[in-house]
Write a protein that holds these residues in place. Structure first.
Motif, PDB file in Angstrom:
ATOM      1  N   GLN A 121      17.136 -34.237   7.435  1.00 33.80           N
ATOM      2  CA  GLN A 121      15.792 -33.112   6.448  1.00 33.80           C
ATOM      3  C   GLN A 121      15.137 -33.596   6.234  1.00 33.80           C
ATOM      4  O   GLN A 121      14.086 -33.392   5.998  1.00 33.80           O
ATOM      5  CB  GLN A 121      16.752 -32.313   6.166  1.00 33.80           C
ATOM      6  CG  GLN A 121      17.524 -31.452   7.736  1.00 33.80           C
ATOM      7  CD  GLN A 121      16.901 -30.442   8.413  1.00 33.80           C
ATOM      8  OE1 GLN A 121      15.764 -30.042   7.577  1.00 33.80           O
ATOM      9  NE2 GLN A 121      17.108 -30.377   9.925  1.00 33.80           N
ATOM     10  N   LYS A 151      12.019 -34.721   6.797  1.00 34.54           N
ATOM     11  CA  LYS A 151      10.803 -33.871   7.095  1.00 34.54           C
ATOM     12  C   LYS A 151      10.404 -32.949   6.260  1.00 34.54           C
ATOM     13  O   LYS A 151       9.461 -31.993   6.289  1.00 34.54           O
ATOM     14  CB  LYS A 151      11.604 -32.715   8.252  1.00 34.54           C
ATOM     15  CG  LYS A 151      12.199 -33.488   9.112  1.00 34.54           C
ATOM     16  CD  LYS A 151      13.257 -32.768  10.877  1.00 34.54           C
ATOM     17  CE  LYS A 151      13.131 -33.770  11.532  1.00 34.54           C
ATOM     18  NZ  LYS A 151      14.197 -32.524  12.610  1.00 34.54           N
ATOM     19  N   THR A 152      11.035 -32.735   5.341  1.00 34.38           N
ATOM     20  CA  THR A 152      10.673 -31.723   4.298  1.00 34.38           C
ATOM     21  C   THR A 152      10.395 -32.858   2.623  1.00 34.38           C
ATOM     22  O   THR A 152      10.448 -33.927   2.705  1.00 34.38           O
ATOM     23  CB  THR A 152      11.971 -31.473   3.366  1.00 34.38           C
ATOM     24  OG1 THR A 152      12.611 -32.606   2.865  1.00 34.38           O
ATOM     25  CG2 THR A 152      12.584 -30.869   4.736  1.00 34.38           C
ATOM     26  N   THR A 163      12.497 -29.848  -1.992  1.00 32.82           N
ATOM     27  CA  THR A 163      13.407 -29.205  -0.927  1.00 32.82           C
ATOM     28  C   THR A 163      14.195 -29.827  -0.615  1.00 32.82           C
ATOM     29  O   THR A 163      15.329 -29.157  -0.811  1.00 32.82           O
ATOM     30  CB  THR A 163      12.050 -28.680   0.206  1.00 32.82           C
ATOM     31  OG1 THR A 163      11.484 -28.151   0.196  1.00 32.82           O
ATOM     32  CG2 THR A 163      12.998 -28.762   1.330  1.00 32.82           C
ATOM     33  N   SER A 164      14.410 -31.168  -0.095  1.00 30.57           N
ATOM     34  CA  SER A 164      15.427 -31.958  -0.350  1.00 30.57           C
ATOM     35  C   SER A 164      16.859 -31.954  -0.856  1.00 30.57           C
ATOM     36  O   SER A 164      17.752 -32.078  -1.495  1.00 30.57           O
ATOM     37  CB  SER A 164      15.015 -33.422  -0.021  1.00 30.57           C
ATOM     38  OG  SER A 164      16.124 -34.619   0.090  1.00 30.57           O
TER      39      SER A 164
END
Length: 272
Positions: A230, A233-234, A238-239
């Motif tokens: 993830q 992609k972020t 956000t992570s």
């Protein structure tokens, strides 16, 4: 004999491509059994690790070139019969999406560690299938290549997605545009594989890694995998927000207390 073998032993699932006389090239039966096996790995918590390998001298040659040439079935690097490709471009697209492309989608849905034990040539879609695994342990006899350009097609199984993420854009385009075959030593040098070992030690090394992961704290291992993928992609904020939630979850799990106790008591932890 089945074109694909699936076995689960003490938390470790093994998928073995089983068309050794055809260099483990795709067949419809292989793809269907592959999808079924991946669904079981995804959905059963007693399965903790997945190993993917091939039977015989090859890992996977992708499409069955001999079948293409003979006209008995148009098995290109996607592995589908002639009738699937005869009517329209839309039907060819849908055939890919409904069958072989389900494999990378299912692989992405599996939170558990996945390891490719590359026992021999991984060519075209065969290489793409190895790239879908989290780690690639390779025999020193293995060879790798993206052969799509040699027959005038594009990588339909995820090679254009995975390859640049693993080895970088320029090296990926070099392999994709040239269609050249590289040996395990060059594959190791450019970061295509995680580790190269002698051919005789391949499954010993792979099973040792799989056992270590299967004996580890499963919730932490799976959430670490989510964090890594993830995170690609972020953005950072956000992570970090996501991983703080993960931290709140794992610190309530019994594995956390067991891990702390094992460190303090200087013993091997016994995770659930």
């Amino acid at each position: 004999m089945k074109d694909l073998l699936f076995d689960v032993n003490d938390g470790i699932a093994t998928i073995t491509l089983n068309r050794p006389n055809a260099r483990n090239a795709f067949s419809m039966q292989m793809i269907e059994l592959w999808i079924q096996a991946l669904q079981k790995v995804r959905d059963h918590d007693d399965i903790r690790v997945l190993v993917l390998t091939g039977n015989g001298r090859s890992f996977c040659a992708g499409g069955d070139i001999k079948a293409m040439k003979s006209g008995k079935g148009f098995l290109d690097l996607t592995g589908y019969e002639k009738e699937d490709f005869s009517s329209s471009s839309l039907e060819r697209k849908n055939s890919l999406w409904k069958h072989v492309q389900r494999i990378p989608i299912l692989m992405e849905e599996i939170d558990k560690p996945t390891i490719a034990a590359v026992n021999g040539d991984a060519i075209g879609a065969g290489l793409d299938m190895a790239l879908q695994c989290d780690m690639r342990i390779s025999s020193d006899q293995a060879r790798f290549g993206e052969g799509y350009v040699n027959v005038g097609i594009v990588p339909g199984d995820g090679g254009g997605y995975y390859l640049p993420r693993i080895i970088g854009i320029d090296k990926a385009l070099d392999l994709l545009w040239s269609g050249r075959i590289i040996d395990a030593h060059e594959a190791s040098k450019i970061g295509l594989i995680t580790k190269m070992v002698s051919h005789e030690e391949l499954m010993v090394e792979t099973n040792s890694l799989a056992r270590r992961l299967a004996d580890g704290p499963q919730q932490a291992i799976r959430l670490i995998k989510r964090t890594v993928y993830q995170g690609l992609k972020t953005d950072l904020r956000t992570s970090l927000d996501m991983v703080s939630s993960f931290m709140g979850i794992v610190t309530e799990h019994p594995d956390y207390k067991e891990g702390l106790s094992a460190i303090i008591e200087k013993r091997k932890p016994d995770f659930e």
